[in-house]
Design a protein around this motif. Structure first.
Motif, PDB file in Angstrom:
ATOM      1  N   ILE A  58       0.881  -1.153   0.000  1.00 11.45           N
ATOM      2  CA  ILE A  58       0.000   0.000   0.000  1.00 11.45           C
ATOM      3  C   ILE A  58       0.920   1.205   0.000  1.00 11.45           C
ATOM      4  O   ILE A  58       1.804   1.329   0.852  1.00 11.45           O
ATOM      5  N   THR A  59       0.766   2.045  -1.001  1.00 12.51           N
ATOM      6  CA  THR A  59       1.619   3.219  -1.142  1.00 12.51           C
ATOM      7  C   THR A  59       0.724   4.422  -1.406  1.00 12.51           C
ATOM      8  O   THR A  59      -0.049   4.425  -2.366  1.00 12.51           O
TER       9      THR A  59
ATOM     10  N   TYR B 287      -5.839   8.829   4.034  1.00  5.65           N
ATOM     11  CA  TYR B 287      -6.059   7.918   2.915  1.00  5.65           C
ATOM     12  C   TYR B 287      -5.515   6.517   3.202  1.00  5.65           C
ATOM     13  O   TYR B 287      -6.097   5.518   2.772  1.00  5.65           O
ATOM     14  N   GLY B 288      -4.407   6.442   3.919  1.00  4.94           N
ATOM     15  CA  GLY B 288      -3.837   5.142   4.271  1.00  4.94           C
ATOM     16  C   GLY B 288      -4.763   4.366   5.190  1.00  4.94           C
ATOM     17  O   GLY B 288      -5.036   3.180   4.968  1.00  4.94           O
ATOM     18  N   LYS B 289      -5.279   5.028   6.211  1.00  6.43           N
ATOM     19  CA  LYS B 289      -6.198   4.380   7.158  1.00  6.43           C
ATOM     20  C   LYS B 289      -7.475   3.914   6.452  1.00  6.43           C
ATOM     21  O   LYS B 289      -7.932   2.788   6.653  1.00  6.43           O
TER      22      LYS B 289
ATOM     23  N   TRP C 235      -2.658 -10.918   5.764  1.00  6.59           N
ATOM     24  CA  TRP C 235      -1.334 -10.697   6.336  1.00  6.59           C
ATOM     25  C   TRP C 235      -0.521  -9.740   5.477  1.00  6.59           C
ATOM     26  O   TRP C 235      -0.848  -9.452   4.331  1.00  6.59           O
ATOM     27  N   LEU C 236       0.557  -9.246   6.079  1.00  6.65           N
ATOM     28  CA  LEU C 236       1.462  -8.312   5.411  1.00  6.65           C
ATOM     29  C   LEU C 236       2.816  -8.382   6.079  1.00  6.65           C
ATOM     30  O   LEU C 236       2.969  -8.972   7.154  1.00  6.65           O
ATOM     31  N   ASP C 237       3.795  -7.793   5.432  1.00 13.07           N
ATOM     32  CA  ASP C 237       5.066  -7.555   6.117  1.00 13.07           C
ATOM     33  C   ASP C 237       5.389  -6.081   5.975  1.00 13.07           C
ATOM     34  O   ASP C 237       4.974  -5.424   5.030  1.00 13.07           O
ATOM     35  N   VAL C 238       6.093  -5.566   6.958  1.00 11.48           N
ATOM     36  CA  VAL C 238       6.418  -4.142   7.015  1.00 11.48           C
ATOM     37  C   VAL C 238       7.864  -4.022   7.481  1.00 11.48           C
ATOM     38  O   VAL C 238       8.317  -4.783   8.338  1.00 11.48           O
ATOM     39  N   LYS C 239       8.587  -3.101   6.870  1.00 10.18           N
ATOM     40  CA  LYS C 239       9.974  -2.907   7.275  1.00 10.18           C
ATOM     41  C   LYS C 239      10.022  -2.483   8.740  1.00 10.18           C
ATOM     42  O   LYS C 239       9.213  -1.677   9.200  1.00 10.18           O
ATOM     43  N   GLU C 240      10.971  -3.036   9.445  1.00  9.99           N
ATOM     44  CA  GLU C 240      11.086  -2.844  10.890  1.00  9.99           C
ATOM     45  C   GLU C 240      11.140  -1.367  11.290  1.00  9.99           C
ATOM     46  O   GLU C 240      10.584  -0.972  12.304  1.00  9.99           O
TER      47      GLU C 240
ATOM     48  N   GLN D 255       2.261   1.332  13.358  1.00  7.69           N
ATOM     49  CA  GLN D 255       1.244   1.885  14.257  1.00  7.69           C
ATOM     50  C   GLN D 255      -0.136   1.833  13.599  1.00  7.69           C
ATOM     51  O   GLN D 255      -1.123   1.482  14.245  1.00  7.69           O
ATOM     52  N   LEU D 256      -0.214   2.145  12.316  1.00  9.70           N
ATOM     53  CA  LEU D 256      -1.481   2.082  11.588  1.00  9.70           C
ATOM     54  C   LEU D 256      -2.018   0.658  11.577  1.00  9.70           C
ATOM     55  O   LEU D 256      -3.193   0.427  11.859  1.00  9.70           O
ATOM     56  N   TYR D 257      -1.163  -0.312  11.274  1.00 11.51           N
ATOM     57  CA  TYR D 257      -1.603  -1.709  11.213  1.00 11.51           C
ATOM     58  C   TYR D 257      -2.061  -2.189  12.589  1.00 11.51           C
ATOM     59  O   TYR D 257      -3.092  -2.850  12.704  1.00 11.51           O
ATOM     60  N   GLU D 258      -1.319  -1.852  13.624  1.00 12.96           N
ATOM     61  CA  GLU D 258      -1.704  -2.250  14.985  1.00 12.96           C
ATOM     62  C   GLU D 258      -3.046  -1.629  15.376  1.00 12.96           C
ATOM     63  O   GLU D 258      -3.911  -2.311  15.927  1.00 12.96           O
TER      64      GLU D 258
END
Length: 173
Positions: A88-89, A97-99, A119-124, A131-134
């Motif tokens: 998602i970019t 817009y991201g939320k 599921w997804l992966d996000v750079k550390e 924070q958005l995903y959580e």
């Protein structure tokens, strides 16, 4: 799935990405605000995804049709009903817009694609996205340590997911 007709959700529209949208997609992906957080793709990788039956490449637009981002889902044909949010970019950041896009992805994955797991992966180091995903109900599953090679060395990815029942408990729309 999703037709070529835009689907409205919250204050945005989502439609399949077309070949003529690739310039916007590539420009957004290569913007300095986004490059530290994603693994850039070639135009050919995006074209392949646009035409894949297992993936969904969507443009995110305002109600008046102005593109503000894009997203990619994979695993549409998974017998395990596991959908991956590959990317998602958002080009126009800081406006929610991201939320709204995450809420759309959750709704589309669980209600329309009948996913069991998203599921997804996000750079550390991508604290804003984590924070958005959580806050959207995703749970951290673990870390893929130093699995992405970059010019500066190696980066780790955090794997996060949400199950269908968690989506419902989180107030799924």
């Amino acid at each position: 799935m999703l037709s070529n007709v835009p689907v409205s959700f919250a204050s945005l529209q989502f439609r399949r990405t077309a070949e003529e949208d690739l310039e916007f997609v590539l420009t957004t992906e290569q913007h300095p605000a986004n490059t530290p957080f994603i693994i850039s793709w070639t135009p050919e990788q995006h074209r392949e995804t646009i035409h894949s039956s297992d993936k969904l490449h969507l443009l995110v637009e305002t109600q008046d049709g102005r593109p503000v981002g894009y997203l990619i889902l994979a695993g549409l044909t998974s017998p395990n009903r596991c959908i991956e949010l590959v990317r998602i970019t958002i080009a126009d950041q800081g406006r929610g817009y991201g939320k709204a896009s995450i809420r759309f992805v959750q709704n589309h994955a669980f209600k329309h694609l009948k996913a069991h797991r998203l599921w997804l992966d996000v750079k550390e180091h991508n604290a804003r996205a984590k924070q958005l995903y959580e806050s959207s109900g995703f749970k951290t599953e673990g870390t893929l340590r130093e699995c992405v090679r970059t010019n500066g060395g190696y980066e780790s990815l955090i794997v996060m997911s949400m199950l269908e029942r968690e989506y419902e408990e989180h107030g799924g729309e």
